[in-house]
Write an enzyme that holds these catalytic residues in place. Structure first.
Site, PDB file in Angstrom:
ATOM      1  N   PRO A  55       7.046 -53.672 -10.251  1.00 16.59           N
ATOM      2  CA  PRO A  55       5.663 -54.122 -10.111  1.00 16.59           C
ATOM      3  C   PRO A  55       4.671 -53.286 -10.925  1.00 16.59           C
ATOM      4  O   PRO A  55       4.883 -52.102 -11.161  1.00 16.59           O
ATOM      5  CB  PRO A  55       5.362 -53.935  -8.619  1.00 16.59           C
ATOM      6  CG  PRO A  55       6.651 -53.543  -7.954  1.00 16.59           C
ATOM      7  CD  PRO A  55       7.514 -52.975  -9.036  1.00 16.59           C
ATOM      8  N   ASN A  84      13.621 -49.000  -1.508  1.00 16.66           N
ATOM      9  CA  ASN A  84      12.185 -49.130  -1.768  1.00 16.66           C
ATOM     10  C   ASN A  84      11.421 -47.816  -1.567  1.00 16.66           C
ATOM     11  O   ASN A  84      10.413 -47.581  -2.236  1.00 16.66           O
ATOM     12  CB  ASN A  84      11.633 -50.228  -0.837  1.00 16.66           C
ATOM     13  CG  ASN A  84      10.129 -50.162  -0.703  1.00 16.66           C
ATOM     14  OD1 ASN A  84       9.393 -50.521  -1.623  1.00 16.66           O
ATOM     15  ND2 ASN A  84       9.638 -49.688   0.446  1.00 16.66           N
ATOM     16  N   SER A  92       9.282 -49.983 -11.301  1.00 16.96           N
ATOM     17  CA  SER A  92       7.841 -50.053 -11.548  1.00 16.96           C
ATOM     18  C   SER A  92       7.597 -50.350 -13.020  1.00 16.96           C
ATOM     19  O   SER A  92       8.477 -50.105 -13.860  1.00 16.96           O
ATOM     20  CB  SER A  92       7.217 -48.696 -11.201  1.00 16.96           C
ATOM     21  OG  SER A  92       5.884 -48.621 -11.636  1.00 16.96           O
ATOM     22  N   TYR A 149       6.137 -39.099 -12.544  1.00 19.83           N
ATOM     23  CA  TYR A 149       6.368 -40.358 -11.809  1.00 19.83           C
ATOM     24  C   TYR A 149       7.055 -41.365 -12.729  1.00 19.83           C
ATOM     25  O   TYR A 149       8.035 -42.011 -12.336  1.00 19.83           O
ATOM     26  CB  TYR A 149       5.042 -40.928 -11.274  1.00 19.83           C
ATOM     27  CG  TYR A 149       5.239 -42.259 -10.565  1.00 19.83           C
ATOM     28  CD1 TYR A 149       5.959 -42.337  -9.380  1.00 19.83           C
ATOM     29  CD2 TYR A 149       4.722 -43.441 -11.105  1.00 19.83           C
ATOM     30  CE1 TYR A 149       6.161 -43.558  -8.742  1.00 19.83           C
ATOM     31  CE2 TYR A 149       4.920 -44.659 -10.463  1.00 19.83           C
ATOM     32  CZ  TYR A 149       5.636 -44.711  -9.278  1.00 19.83           C
ATOM     33  OH  TYR A 149       5.851 -45.919  -8.659  1.00 19.83           O
ATOM     34  N   PHE A 205       0.117 -46.563  -1.525  1.00 16.05           N
ATOM     35  CA  PHE A 205       0.611 -45.833  -2.700  1.00 16.05           C
ATOM     36  C   PHE A 205      -0.429 -44.890  -3.307  1.00 16.05           C
ATOM     37  O   PHE A 205      -0.145 -43.711  -3.560  1.00 16.05           O
ATOM     38  CB  PHE A 205       1.083 -46.867  -3.738  1.00 16.05           C
ATOM     39  CG  PHE A 205       1.538 -46.301  -5.048  1.00 16.05           C
ATOM     40  CD1 PHE A 205       2.849 -45.880  -5.222  1.00 16.05           C
ATOM     41  CD2 PHE A 205       0.673 -46.195  -6.124  1.00 16.05           C
ATOM     42  CE1 PHE A 205       3.286 -45.357  -6.435  1.00 16.05           C
ATOM     43  CE2 PHE A 205       1.096 -45.675  -7.341  1.00 16.05           C
ATOM     44  CZ  PHE A 205       2.400 -45.257  -7.495  1.00 16.05           C
ATOM     45  N   ARG A 260       8.232 -42.092   9.635  1.00 17.11           N
ATOM     46  CA  ARG A 260       7.265 -42.201  10.730  1.00 17.11           C
ATOM     47  C   ARG A 260       7.829 -43.046  11.869  1.00 17.11           C
ATOM     48  O   ARG A 260       7.732 -44.278  11.845  1.00 17.11           O
ATOM     49  CB  ARG A 260       5.940 -42.752  10.203  1.00 17.11           C
ATOM     50  CG  ARG A 260       5.180 -41.712   9.384  1.00 17.11           C
ATOM     51  CD  ARG A 260       3.999 -42.270   8.660  1.00 17.11           C
ATOM     52  NE  ARG A 260       4.346 -43.066   7.503  1.00 17.11           N
ATOM     53  CZ  ARG A 260       3.477 -43.578   6.645  1.00 17.11           C
ATOM     54  NH1 ARG A 260       2.191 -43.391   6.836  1.00 17.11           N
ATOM     55  NH2 ARG A 260       3.885 -44.294   5.612  1.00 17.11           N
ATOM     56  N   ASP A 302      14.256 -38.473   6.566  1.00 17.85           N
ATOM     57  CA  ASP A 302      13.647 -38.148   5.274  1.00 17.85           C
ATOM     58  C   ASP A 302      14.726 -38.333   4.217  1.00 17.85           C
ATOM     59  O   ASP A 302      15.762 -37.645   4.256  1.00 17.85           O
ATOM     60  CB  ASP A 302      13.149 -36.689   5.308  1.00 17.85           C
ATOM     61  CG  ASP A 302      12.377 -36.323   4.044  1.00 17.85           C
ATOM     62  OD1 ASP A 302      12.693 -36.864   2.959  1.00 17.85           O
ATOM     63  OD2 ASP A 302      11.458 -35.487   4.147  1.00 17.85           O
ATOM     64  N   THR A 323      -1.340 -50.833  -1.721  1.00 13.15           N
ATOM     65  CA  THR A 323      -0.621 -50.408  -0.507  1.00 13.15           C
ATOM     66  C   THR A 323      -1.175 -49.020  -0.166  1.00 13.15           C
ATOM     67  O   THR A 323      -2.276 -48.675  -0.592  1.00 13.15           O
ATOM     68  CB  THR A 323       0.893 -50.304  -0.803  1.00 13.15           C
ATOM     69  OG1 THR A 323       1.068 -49.342  -1.857  1.00 13.15           O
ATOM     70  CG2 THR A 323       1.504 -51.627  -1.236  1.00 13.15           C
TER      71      THR A 323
HETATM   72  P1  NDP Z   1       3.553 -47.011   0.461  1.00 15.30           P
HETATM   73  O1  NDP Z   1       3.044 -45.614   0.379  1.00 15.30           O
HETATM   74  O2  NDP Z   1       2.717 -48.012   1.157  1.00 15.30           O
HETATM   75  O3  NDP Z   1       5.016 -46.997   1.107  1.00 15.30           O
HETATM   76  C1  NDP Z   1       5.966 -46.036   0.730  1.00 15.30           C
HETATM   77  C2  NDP Z   1       7.123 -46.045   1.717  1.00 15.30           C
HETATM   78  O4  NDP Z   1       8.095 -45.069   1.289  1.00 15.30           O
HETATM   79  C3  NDP Z   1       6.692 -45.671   3.123  1.00 15.30           C
HETATM   80  O5  NDP Z   1       7.295 -46.543   4.040  1.00 15.30           O
HETATM   81  C4  NDP Z   1       7.227 -44.258   3.304  1.00 15.30           C
HETATM   82  O6  NDP Z   1       7.639 -44.080   4.653  1.00 15.30           O
HETATM   83  C5  NDP Z   1       8.470 -44.276   2.403  1.00 15.30           C
HETATM   84  N1  NDP Z   1       8.818 -42.918   1.976  1.00 15.30           N
HETATM   85  C6  NDP Z   1       8.131 -42.100   1.141  1.00 15.30           C
HETATM   86  N2  NDP Z   1       8.722 -40.902   1.064  1.00 15.30           N
HETATM   87  C7  NDP Z   1       9.800 -40.946   1.888  1.00 15.30           C
HETATM   88  C8  NDP Z   1      10.798 -40.008   2.248  1.00 15.30           C
HETATM   89  N3  NDP Z   1      10.816 -38.750   1.763  1.00 15.30           N
HETATM   90  N4  NDP Z   1      11.773 -40.382   3.115  1.00 15.30           N
HETATM   91  C9  NDP Z   1      11.771 -41.634   3.620  1.00 15.30           C
HETATM   92  N5  NDP Z   1      10.863 -42.576   3.315  1.00 15.30           N
HETATM   93  C10 NDP Z   1       9.875 -42.228   2.460  1.00 15.30           C
HETATM   94  O7  NDP Z   1       3.810 -47.448  -1.055  1.00 15.30           O
HETATM   95  P2  NDP Z   1       4.444 -48.790  -1.695  1.00 15.30           P
HETATM   96  O8  NDP Z   1       4.826 -49.755  -0.670  1.00 15.30           O
HETATM   97  O9  NDP Z   1       3.511 -49.199  -2.765  1.00 15.30           O
HETATM   98  O10 NDP Z   1       5.717 -48.150  -2.401  1.00 15.30           O
HETATM   99  C11 NDP Z   1       7.027 -48.658  -2.237  1.00 15.30           C
HETATM  100  C12 NDP Z   1       7.790 -48.510  -3.536  1.00 15.30           C
HETATM  101  O11 NDP Z   1       7.155 -49.306  -4.541  1.00 15.30           O
HETATM  102  C13 NDP Z   1       7.820 -47.080  -4.109  1.00 15.30           C
HETATM  103  O12 NDP Z   1       9.123 -46.828  -4.608  1.00 15.30           O
HETATM  104  C14 NDP Z   1       6.810 -47.136  -5.267  1.00 15.30           C
HETATM  105  O13 NDP Z   1       7.097 -46.188  -6.269  1.00 15.30           O
HETATM  106  C15 NDP Z   1       7.019 -48.559  -5.733  1.00 15.30           C
HETATM  107  N6  NDP Z   1       5.924 -49.133  -6.521  1.00 15.30           N
HETATM  108  C16 NDP Z   1       4.657 -49.221  -6.020  1.00 15.30           C
HETATM  109  C17 NDP Z   1       3.644 -49.775  -6.772  1.00 15.30           C
HETATM  110  C18 NDP Z   1       2.231 -49.824  -6.306  1.00 15.30           C
HETATM  111  O14 NDP Z   1       1.316 -49.993  -7.159  1.00 15.30           O
HETATM  112  N7  NDP Z   1       1.974 -49.736  -5.019  1.00 15.30           N
HETATM  113  C19 NDP Z   1       3.918 -50.342  -8.103  1.00 15.30           C
HETATM  114  C20 NDP Z   1       5.270 -50.189  -8.544  1.00 15.30           C
HETATM  115  C21 NDP Z   1       6.248 -49.632  -7.755  1.00 15.30           C
HETATM  116  P3  NDP Z   1       7.299 -42.777   5.529  1.00 15.30           P
HETATM  117  O15 NDP Z   1       6.027 -42.175   4.997  1.00 15.30           O
HETATM  118  O16 NDP Z   1       7.214 -43.292   6.926  1.00 15.30           O
HETATM  119  O17 NDP Z   1       8.491 -41.914   5.322  1.00 15.30           O
HETATM  120  C1  8X3 Z   2       3.109 -47.912  -9.520  1.00 14.04           C
HETATM  121  C2  8X3 Z   2       2.443 -48.591 -10.645  1.00 14.04           C
HETATM  122  O1  8X3 Z   2       1.097 -48.219 -12.759  1.00 14.04           O
HETATM  123  O2  8X3 Z   2       0.397 -47.053 -10.732  1.00 14.04           O
HETATM  124  O3  8X3 Z   2       4.451 -47.708  -9.795  1.00 14.04           O
HETATM  125  O4  8X3 Z   2       2.351 -46.348 -11.924  1.00 14.04           O
HETATM  126  S1  8X3 Z   2       1.547 -47.485 -11.555  1.00 14.04           S
END
Ligand code: NDP
Ligand code: 8X3
Length: 251
Positions: A182, A86, A139, A152, A189, A35, A59, A187
């Protein structure tokens, strides 16, 4: 010279919070995501605070797009010291017999293949300079498997294996490899996981205090600020109200 950190998925959640913390550590920052509007807004804020920042909009599933983005980096930016892998997502939460191929492909292509593609392009200059630190965002889903989490969880189990493999292969090159794992973090997510259904997403965090993005950014800051002889292999971080992938305490 400031250290250079590249943070993927900087447009939201954990990535965005990590950018904000790294800005305070005087790192020069390469921020990535799909974005562009969000990247530009964040860049403007950071430039205003005197932080050197470059945006790369791509992407992470597309090898050509990643290569083009990395090729754009000139001598001032190409020597990346810290890579935070990330960017990632969960798409859908269905039993294996109902999962959508498109969701599976998106998760596998982003969480596994995207992380690998980008790392492969960044690692050579770290090897040449015999310095570097890669932090992969895994995760609890990389350690446990829960109902409807199937693919996932598989992608995050893969991130765990890739992290360990990277650490072994990069050992002779003085490159640290860490992961952070985590539990529930509030978020975007869950909104993404439920394909934009905000009500469903809100229910995930109902009745408990989840982690916030900055809690994970705090842990990442800790990892990248250890002395050179110390590597944090992995940090598993849960909300106090979550004992495992499936046991939560809700009021
Ligand atoms: P968000 O959805 O808030 O952020 C995800 C980020 O990933 C965005 O900035 C998005 O950017 C980017 N992204 C997704 N797909 C693409 C792509 N195809 N190309 C480039 N960038 C991409 O989620 P989180 O901050 O929670 O997630 C971050 C990481 O943490 C992930 O790997 C997630 O699996 C992991 N995680 C999250 C947990 C949770 O409970 N939230 C727990 C454990 C792990 P954009 O859309 O602009 O491309
Ligand atoms: C994100 C945490 O438990 O929702 O990775 O899969 S969980």
């Amino acid at each position: 010279m400031n250290k250079i950190a590249m943070i993927t998925g900087a447009t939201s959640g954990i990535g965005l919070a990590t950018v904000k913390r790294f800005a305070k550590l005087n790192f020069d920052l390469i921020i990535t995501g799909r974005r562009q509007d969000r990247l530009t807004k964040l860049q403007d804020e950071l430039l205003n605070d005197g932080v050197n920042v470059k945006t790369l909009c791509f992407d992470i599933r597309k090898t050509d797009a990643i290569e083009n983005a990395i090729d754009q980096l000139d001598n001032n930016w190409k020597n990346i010291d810290i890579l935070i892998n990330n960017a990632g997502l969960a798409a859908g939460a269905d039993p294996i017999y109902n999962g959508l191929w498109s969701d599976w492909e998106q998760m596998i292509d982003t969480n596994i293949k995207g992380l690998l593609y980008l790392s492969k392009l960044i690692i050579p200059q770290m090897m040449e300079r015999k310095t570097g630190h890669i932090v992969n965002v895994s995760s609890i889903a990389g350690k446990e498997t829960y109902a409807n989490g199937n693919v996932y969880c598989a992608t995050k189990h893969a991130v765990e294996a890739i992290t360990k493999g990277m650490r072994i292969d990069l050992l002779p090159y003085n490159i640290k490899v860490s992961s952070v794992s985590p539990g529930m973090v509030e978020t975007e997510f869950s909104i993404v996981r439920y394909h934009g259904d905000k009500d469903k997403a809100d229910k995930v965090y109902e009745g408990l205090t989840p982690l916030y993005a900055d809690d994970i950014a705090d842990a990442i800051e800790y990892m990248v600020t250890r002395p050179p002889h110390v590597n944090i292999n992995d940090l598993l971080i849960m909300p106090s109200a979550q004992a495992s992938a499936v046991y939560n305490h809700r009021d």
